[in-house]
Write a protein that holds these residues in place. Structure first.
Motif, short mmCIF file in Angstrom:
data_model
loop_
_atom_site.label_atom_id
_atom_site.label_comp_id
_atom_site.label_asym_id
_atom_site.label_seq_id
_atom_site.Cartn_x
_atom_site.Cartn_y
_atom_site.Cartn_z
N UNK A 235 43.96 24.36 32.94
CA UNK A 235 45.68 24.04 32.60
C UNK A 235 47.02 25.85 32.36
N UNK A 236 45.57 25.93 31.78
CA UNK A 236 46.22 26.41 31.25
C UNK A 236 47.14 28.23 31.69
N UNK A 237 45.63 28.52 32.45
CA UNK A 237 45.21 29.49 33.18
C UNK A 237 46.59 29.37 34.24
N UNK A 238 46.76 28.27 34.71
CA UNK A 238 48.00 27.57 35.95
C UNK A 238 49.20 28.44 35.56
N UNK A 239 49.47 27.40 34.18
CA UNK A 239 50.34 27.91 33.33
C UNK A 239 50.82 29.02 33.56
N UNK A 240 50.05 30.49 32.93
CA UNK A 240 50.39 31.47 33.11
C UNK A 240 50.12 32.54 34.32
N UNK A 241 49.73 31.95 35.63
CA UNK A 241 49.73 32.41 36.09
C UNK A 241 48.65 33.29 36.49
N UNK A 242 47.29 33.23 35.70
CA UNK A 242 46.39 33.99 35.85
C UNK A 242 45.41 32.85 36.26
N UNK A 243 45.16 33.81 37.90
CA UNK A 243 44.16 32.54 38.49
C UNK A 243 42.93 33.15 39.17
N UNK A 244 43.00 34.23 39.28
CA UNK A 244 42.10 35.18 39.69
C UNK A 244 41.25 36.15 39.34
N UNK A 245 39.97 35.64 39.13
CA UNK A 245 39.06 36.72 37.84
C UNK A 245 38.21 37.62 39.13
N UNK A 246 37.84 39.19 38.95
CA UNK A 246 37.39 39.23 39.05
C UNK A 246 35.68 40.26 38.90
N UNK A 247 34.92 40.23 38.79
CA UNK A 247 33.87 40.40 38.27
C UNK A 247 33.61 41.59 38.80
N UNK A 248 32.46 42.86 38.72
CA UNK A 248 31.42 43.61 39.16
C UNK A 248 29.88 43.68 38.45
N UNK A 249 29.66 44.11 39.25
CA UNK A 249 27.69 43.79 38.67
C UNK A 249 28.04 45.63 38.15
N UNK A 250 28.79 45.94 38.46
CA UNK A 250 28.45 47.72 37.82
C UNK A 250 28.27 48.59 36.20
N UNK A 251 27.81 49.24 36.23
CA UNK A 251 27.03 49.42 34.76
C UNK A 251 28.09 49.64 34.24
N UNK A 252 28.11 49.04 33.19
CA UNK A 252 29.61 50.04 31.77
C UNK A 252 29.44 50.80 31.18
N UNK A 253 27.85 51.40 30.89
CA UNK A 253 27.76 53.00 30.57
C UNK A 253 27.72 53.67 31.77
N UNK A 254 27.18 53.39 33.43
CA UNK A 254 27.69 54.62 34.11
C UNK A 254 28.59 55.12 34.11
N UNK A 255 29.65 54.04 34.22
CA UNK A 255 31.50 54.51 34.31
C UNK A 255 32.22 54.89 32.89
N UNK A 256 31.26 54.69 32.17
CA UNK A 256 31.45 55.48 30.59
C UNK A 256 31.28 56.84 30.77
N UNK A 257 29.80 57.59 31.20
CA UNK A 257 30.12 58.44 31.76
C UNK A 257 30.78 59.56 33.19
N UNK A 258 31.34 58.55 33.48
CA UNK A 258 32.42 58.62 34.88
C UNK A 258 33.62 58.89 34.39
N UNK A 259 33.94 58.61 33.19
CA UNK A 259 34.96 58.76 31.94
C UNK A 259 36.00 57.34 32.88
#
Length: 459
Positions: free
Chosen positions: A315-339
């Motif tokens: 109900x709090x998410x709905x009230x705030x309009x925050x209703x789309x959650x996106x995940x990636x299976x990519x690696x954080x470590x690889x992205x850090x090296x890419x900047x």
């Protein structure tokens, strides 16, 4: 098809881990030991279950009431016995420095069970500092299957006693139920539907994972969408394995726009996207920038104290309009090296926020593998389905599909979804599935399993 890559946690003090009995006596704090009943003895390190294998006790993938993994717990004087449900008179015990099954009348069958936090225990040879232990992990390998009895400490010697039929609680009212208490119908390879456009080379294109387009999926109640994205000169494109030879592929931004438009028209709904992600972070950021209204509905758990305070109420998410959650299976470590990290523009790293069981139940026909174990348990990764953190419980993504989509098999599998969730995957994760991911959601009524799971919580 997704390809392989991909309870409450307690603070355990060193003193609690080191504490052992030095003389036979009724176990201190015995009221904290579970009541007599049937349990899985489940490693806190791997999430795998202790199983009897011809006298050897090994850690195996959770398989419900199969594979000699269930143990009847009962008191024996000041100690406890764990009798295998498939071998009356045979108990989990010790043979030297190895765990094995022995006669329940043997002194080697007795264990001192000591709580080390809610739902977690050590199992010690009475009067010694020797405990049931997962052997240390060799470099470049998984933990050995055979369980040992030694002086191990920490999570290697810590176990869940997971009830085979846990007590549940009614789902809270709509205004109080939290995101981690809710289950959503999820379409595996939602883009591979043959309706919205091409998704694979000609031959593979004959085996769609779904047979309805994204807009129809939304209308039918699908709220989780698994999408494979690949990088082309045109941006992030939805294709299976690669976009070479694919006729009329769909861009990621097109399907995301469909979802954002749906959320604008249905302000009480919540949608989650899971990206099997083969694109550079800058390419993904540019793709998301093309989606009109995305920032107005995007949910950022990294900015709202979820890791400290747990998931918010729907109900709090709905009230705030925050209703789309996106995940990636990519690696954080690889992205850090890419900047450039993906969460800097609102895409969460899935392994930080969820747990997920192995992606396949087997081939598209023939026998199936109903075991439920982590997708991220291999020589290089160890994220058990039981993973939690203080104050935070990851969302549980339950995969329930085969290597190849065959309509008749998918229909049969989907009709058994609720049973697998209840008997296999829920105890394997010590939590209720939040996303039930299936092929051909239009067959076998998987929505009924979602409805059933949304009537209770798993405490």
């Amino acid at each position: 098809m997704r390809t392989p890559h991909a309870l409450l946690t307690m603070t355990v003090t060193a003193a609690a881990l080191a504490a052992v009995a030095v003389a036979p006596a009724p176990a201190a704090g015995a009221d904290a030991v579970p009541s007599p009943g049937t349990y899985y003895v489940q490693s806190a390190t791997t999430g795998l279950n202790a199983a009897d294998n011809a006298g050897a006790v090994e850690q195996h993938r959770p398989r419900g009431n199969e594979d000699r993994q269930q143990w009847n717990l009962r008191a024996d004087g000041g100690w406890h016995l764990l009798e295998n449900t498939d071998g009356p008179g045979t108990c989990l015990g010790r043979g030297g420095d190895q765990a094995r099954t022995v006669a329940c009348a043997s002194p080697e069958a007795r264990w001192q069970i000591t709580p080390v936090g809610t739902d977690r225990f050590t199992l010690a040879d009475p009067g010694t500092d020797r405990r049931l232990t997962v052997a240390p992990k060799p470099a470049g390998a998984n933990h050995p299957a055979r369980l040992t009895v030694g002086t191990g400490t920490g999570d290697l010697a810590t176990w869940y006693l997971t009830p085979t039929a846990p007590a549940t609680r009614p789902m809270p009212p709509q205004d109080r139920r939290t995101l981690d208490q809710v289950t959503f119908l999820t379409a595996h390879n939602a883009y591979a539907n043959g309706v919205d456009g091409g998704f694979a080379p000609p031959f593979v294109n004959l085996f769609p994972n779904q047979n309805r387009g994204i807009e129809r999926q939304l209308a039918d109640g699908v709220r989780g969408f698994m999408l494979d994205i690949h990088q082309t000169p045109d941006g992030a494109i939805l294709c299976h394995n690669s976009c070479t030879l694919v006729s009329r592929p769909v861009a990621l931004w097109v399907d995301l726009q469909r979802m954002v438009d749906f959320l604008r028209a249905h302000p009480d709904q919540f949608v989650t996207v899971f990206l099997e992600d083969y694109v550079d972070p800058a390419v993904l950021r540019a793709e998301l920038a093309r989606v009109q209204g995305l920032s107005e509905v995007l949910y950022r758990p990294d900015r709202t104290g979820v890791r400290e305070n747990g998931w918010p109420a729907m109900a709090d998410l709905t009230a705030a309009g925050q209703r789309l959650l996106i995940f990636s299976d990519h690696s954080r470590a690889a992205d850090r090296s890419a900047g450039l990290t993906r969460d800097s523009f609102g895409v969460m790293y899935q392994r930080e926020w969820t747990v997920e069981n192995h992606w396949s139940m087997g081939s598209g026909a023939g026998t199936s593998d109903w075991s439920c174990y982590s997708r991220w348990y291999d020589a290089g990764t160890n994220i058990p389905l039981t993973r939690t953190e203080p104050g935070f419980r990851p969302l549980f993504v339950m995969n329930h599909f085969r290597d190849t989509t065959v309509a008749s098999t998918a229909g049969t599998d989907n009709s058994k979804l609720a049973d697998r969730a209840r008997r296999f995957c829920q105890p394997a994760a010590c939590k209720k599935p939040n996303y039930l991911a299936v092929d051909r959601y239009d067959l076998g009524d998987p929505a009924a399993a979602v409805t059933s799971l949304n009537t209770y919580t798993y405490p």
